[in-house]
Design an enzyme around this catalytic site. Structure first.
Site, PDB file in Angstrom:
ATOM      1  N   GLU A  34      43.502  19.037 -22.333  1.00  0.00           N
ATOM      2  CA  GLU A  34      43.558  19.167 -20.877  1.00  0.00           C
ATOM      3  C   GLU A  34      44.294  20.457 -20.519  1.00  0.00           C
ATOM      4  O   GLU A  34      45.367  20.748 -21.060  1.00  0.00           O
ATOM      5  CB  GLU A  34      44.271  17.959 -20.275  1.00  0.00           C
ATOM      6  CG  GLU A  34      44.737  18.098 -18.838  1.00  0.00           C
ATOM      7  CD  GLU A  34      43.625  18.423 -17.860  1.00  0.00           C
ATOM      8  OE1 GLU A  34      43.883  19.178 -16.901  1.00  0.00           O
ATOM      9  OE2 GLU A  34      42.494  17.913 -18.053  1.00  0.00           O
ATOM     10  N   GLN A  35      43.712  21.241 -19.586  1.00  0.00           N
ATOM     11  CA  GLN A  35      44.313  22.525 -19.250  1.00  0.00           C
ATOM     12  C   GLN A  35      45.620  22.398 -18.465  1.00  0.00           C
ATOM     13  O   GLN A  35      46.490  23.266 -18.557  1.00  0.00           O
ATOM     14  CB  GLN A  35      43.320  23.379 -18.464  1.00  0.00           C
ATOM     15  CG  GLN A  35      42.981  22.844 -17.089  1.00  0.00           C
ATOM     16  CD  GLN A  35      42.083  23.788 -16.315  1.00  0.00           C
ATOM     17  OE1 GLN A  35      41.882  24.928 -16.715  1.00  0.00           O
ATOM     18  NE2 GLN A  35      41.545  23.310 -15.209  1.00  0.00           N
ATOM     19  N   ARG A 108      42.746   6.939  -6.948  1.00  0.00           N
ATOM     20  CA  ARG A 108      42.337   7.739  -8.109  1.00  0.00           C
ATOM     21  C   ARG A 108      43.432   7.856  -9.171  1.00  0.00           C
ATOM     22  O   ARG A 108      43.142   7.741 -10.374  1.00  0.00           O
ATOM     23  CB  ARG A 108      41.889   9.136  -7.669  1.00  0.00           C
ATOM     24  CG  ARG A 108      40.572   9.174  -6.931  1.00  0.00           C
ATOM     25  CD  ARG A 108      40.127  10.603  -6.636  1.00  0.00           C
ATOM     26  NE  ARG A 108      39.628  11.235  -7.830  1.00  0.00           N
ATOM     27  CZ  ARG A 108      38.332  11.353  -8.124  1.00  0.00           C
ATOM     28  NH1 ARG A 108      37.415  10.852  -7.320  1.00  0.00           N
ATOM     29  NH2 ARG A 108      37.958  11.950  -9.236  1.00  0.00           N
ATOM     30  N   TYR A 217      38.707   3.247   3.831  1.00  0.00           N
ATOM     31  CA  TYR A 217      38.732   1.963   3.123  1.00  0.00           C
ATOM     32  C   TYR A 217      40.115   1.756   2.504  1.00  0.00           C
ATOM     33  O   TYR A 217      40.837   2.721   2.234  1.00  0.00           O
ATOM     34  CB  TYR A 217      37.636   1.881   2.051  1.00  0.00           C
ATOM     35  CG  TYR A 217      37.581   3.036   1.089  1.00  0.00           C
ATOM     36  CD1 TYR A 217      38.437   3.119  -0.011  1.00  0.00           C
ATOM     37  CD2 TYR A 217      36.653   4.061   1.252  1.00  0.00           C
ATOM     38  CE1 TYR A 217      38.373   4.163  -0.914  1.00  0.00           C
ATOM     39  CE2 TYR A 217      36.574   5.120   0.362  1.00  0.00           C
ATOM     40  CZ  TYR A 217      37.442   5.162  -0.720  1.00  0.00           C
ATOM     41  OH  TYR A 217      37.375   6.217  -1.599  1.00  0.00           O
ATOM     42  N   ASP A 295      30.965  15.619 -14.017  1.00  0.00           N
ATOM     43  CA  ASP A 295      30.803  16.742 -13.094  1.00  0.00           C
ATOM     44  C   ASP A 295      30.394  18.032 -13.787  1.00  0.00           C
ATOM     45  O   ASP A 295      29.836  18.930 -13.151  1.00  0.00           O
ATOM     46  CB  ASP A 295      32.105  16.989 -12.324  1.00  0.00           C
ATOM     47  CG  ASP A 295      32.351  15.972 -11.233  1.00  0.00           C
ATOM     48  OD1 ASP A 295      31.428  15.192 -10.932  1.00  0.00           O
ATOM     49  OD2 ASP A 295      33.467  15.950 -10.688  1.00  0.00           O
TER      50      ASP A 295
END
Length: 398
Positions: A34-35, A108, A217, A295
Site C-alpha cells: 500500500e502506498q 467505509r 442513509y 476500480d
C-alpha cells in the site's frame, strides 16, 4: 496448507484487502503493498447490496460487518422540492426473503478495518505500508514490483488493486483517458444527534430532481447519517476525495430543494467535494501473470451503489479461478472472462441511472408522477436490479 503461488497485491483498499483475504483463506501466500503510510478509508458510507453481503460471507466477515452496520427497512425516492415519496424497494427482512442476504449500509472505514483484521488474523505481516509502485516486470516465470523507495518485491502473480489512477494499469496498458462527466459530488457524514427526529429514520432516501440528486442513509447502527449530493456543474474538475468544501457552497448548489435536504447540508460538520470523472470499463485487464481488480479496471459512477461490491466480488472470483485452473496464466484469463460482462454492465447501469435521477420531467410534481410510473414502478425496478442482487460469487460460472 500453503499453496505454492506467491501473490503480490498492489493496493491496500477495499478491493485489495478482499482479494488478499480471498486468497489467504484458500491457502495462497499473499503480500499486500500500500502506498499510504497508514491504512484507512475516507469517512463516508458505502451500500452493500445482497450480492455484496453474499460475497462478504464467502470471505468469512459478513457477520462481523453486519454487527457494525445498518440494515435500513427500505429505500425511497423523494421529490427534490416537495418531498413527495415513492417506494424504491424494501430492504431488511424483505431483501433476505427475496435474495438470501440483507442490504446493508456501512461506514467505509469499518468495512476496510474488518477486512484488514481478517487478513492479519491469517497472516499478521501480510501488509506493507509506504510502498508506492513505480514500475513492474511481468515475466513468463514471475513478476516483480518496483517501489518508489528503491526496493522491490518478487512473486508468482501480481494483482493491481490500486484504484482509479492505477500505476499497475498504466504499466500494463498505458494511460487511460478520463473524461469529466459534468457533475460534482458533495459528501458528508453527520452525527445523528445533529439531525431532527424526522431525519433519523432507518430509511435510505434518494432525493431526485432536474440536474441533480442527493442520497442519505444511516450508518453504524444509526449513530451516523451519510450524505452524498450530486449536481450538474462544469466549473470545477478536481478528482479527489479529500478536497474540503463549504456548507454554504453546497447549500447554494441545492438552493430551492426541500427543507430536509437543506437541513442535512447545514447539519454536516464538514463537506468534501470532488468531480466525477468517467473511464470506459476495460475489456482486457490481464497480461500473463498480472491482472487488475476493482476500480483499476472498471471504475464506476456511484449511481448503482456497486463500486465496493464489485471489487469484493472480483476478489472472491479470483480466488475460485486460481483454485480451479492449474496454470496461473489461464486462471487470470478465466477470472477476467468470468467478470468482464457483469462489471461492464454494472458500469453502464450506473451511467444510465444518472439521467434517471436528473430527469427534467422531475421539475414539477405532475411531470414527476408520470415519470416515476414509467421509470421507477415495480417492474422497471425489478428488471434493473434483480440481476445484480441475485448474483452468487460462489456458483457464478468461471
Amino acid at each position: 496448507m500453503t499453496k505454492s503461488l506467491k501473490v503480490l497485491i498492489a493496493g491496500g483498499g477495499i478491493g485489495g484487502m478482499a482479494a488478499a483475504l480471498s486468497l489467504l483463506r484458500r491457502g495462497y501466500d499473499v503480500e499486500v503493498y500500500e502506498q499510504a503510510a497508514e491504512l484507512g478509508e475516507v469517512g463516508a458510507g458505502v451500500q452493500i447490496s445482497p450480492n455484496g453481503s453474499r460475497a462478504l460471507d464467502a470471505l468469512g466477515v459478513f457477520e462481523t460487518l453486519k454487527a457494525a452496520s445498518c440494515a435500513p427497512r427500505r429505500k425511497e425516492f423523494r421529490l427534490w422540492n416537495t418531498g413527495r415519496a415513492w417506494p424504491m424497494f424494501d430492504l431488511g427482512p424483505q431483501a433476505v426473503e427475496k435474495y438470501g442476504y440483507p442490504y446493508l449500509t456501512v461506514y467505509r472505514p469499518d468495512l476496510l478495518a474488518t477486512l484488514i483484521d481478517a487478513v492479519r488474523a491469517i497472516k499478521p505481516d501480510a501488509v506493507h505500508l509506504a510502498k508506492a509502485v513505480s514500475n513492474i516486470d511481468v515475466r513468463e516465470d514471475g513478476v516483480t514490483l518496483h517501489f518508489a523507495d528503491g526496493t522491490h518485491a518478487d512473486g508468482d502473480l501480481l494483482v493491481g488493486a490500486d484504484g482509479v489512477k492505477s500505476t499497475v494499469r498504466r504499466c500494463l496498458f498505458g494511460d487511460d483517458e478520463a473524461q469529466f462527466t459534468g457533475m460534482i459530488a458533495w459528501r458528508a457524514v453527520i452525527p445523528m444527534e445533529r439531525l431532527p427526529e424526522r431525519l433519523r429514520d432507518m430509511l435510505g432516501w434518494t432525493w431526485i430532481g432536474p440536474g441533480g440528486h442527493l442520497v442519505n442513509y444511516p450508518l453504524r447502527g444509526g449513530k451516523l447519517m451519510n450524505m452524498i449530493g450530486t449536481i450538474e456543474r462544469d466549473d470545477w474538475q478536481v478528482e479527489s476525495w479529500y478536497t474540503q468544501g463549504s456548507n454554504e457552497e453546497c447549500a447554494r448548489d441545492f438552493a430551492g430543494w426541500h427543507e430536509d435536504v437543506q437541513t442535512l447540508i447545514q447539519a454536516a460538520p464538514s463537506v468534501m467535494k470532488w468531480a466525477f470523472m468517467e473511464r470506459a470499463p476495460r475489456q482486457t485487464w490481464s497480461v500473463g501473470r498480472a491482472t487488475l481488480l476493482g476500480d483499476a479496471c472498471h471504475a464506476t459512477l456511484p449511481f448503482l451503489a456497486q463500486g465496493a461490491v464489485m471489487s469484493i466480488e472480483d476478489g472472491v472470483v479470483l480466488g475460485r479461478c486460481l483454485d480451479k485452473y492449474a496454470d496461473p496464466v489461464e486462471a487470470l484469463h478465466r477470472y477476467e472472462q468470468a467478470r468482464v460482462e457483469r462489471t461492464s454492465a454494472m458500469v453502464r447501469g450506473a451511467k444510465e441511472n444518472t439521467a434517471r435521477f436528473h430527469e427534467s420531467a422531475l421539475a414539477t410534481e405532475e411531470g414527476a408522477v408520470a415519470y416515476m410510473e414509467s421509470e421507477w414502478s415495480r417492474d422497471p425496478i425489478r428488471d434493473r436490479y434483480d440481476w445484480l442482487y441475485r448474483y452468487d460469487v460462489n456458483t457464478a460460472e468461471i
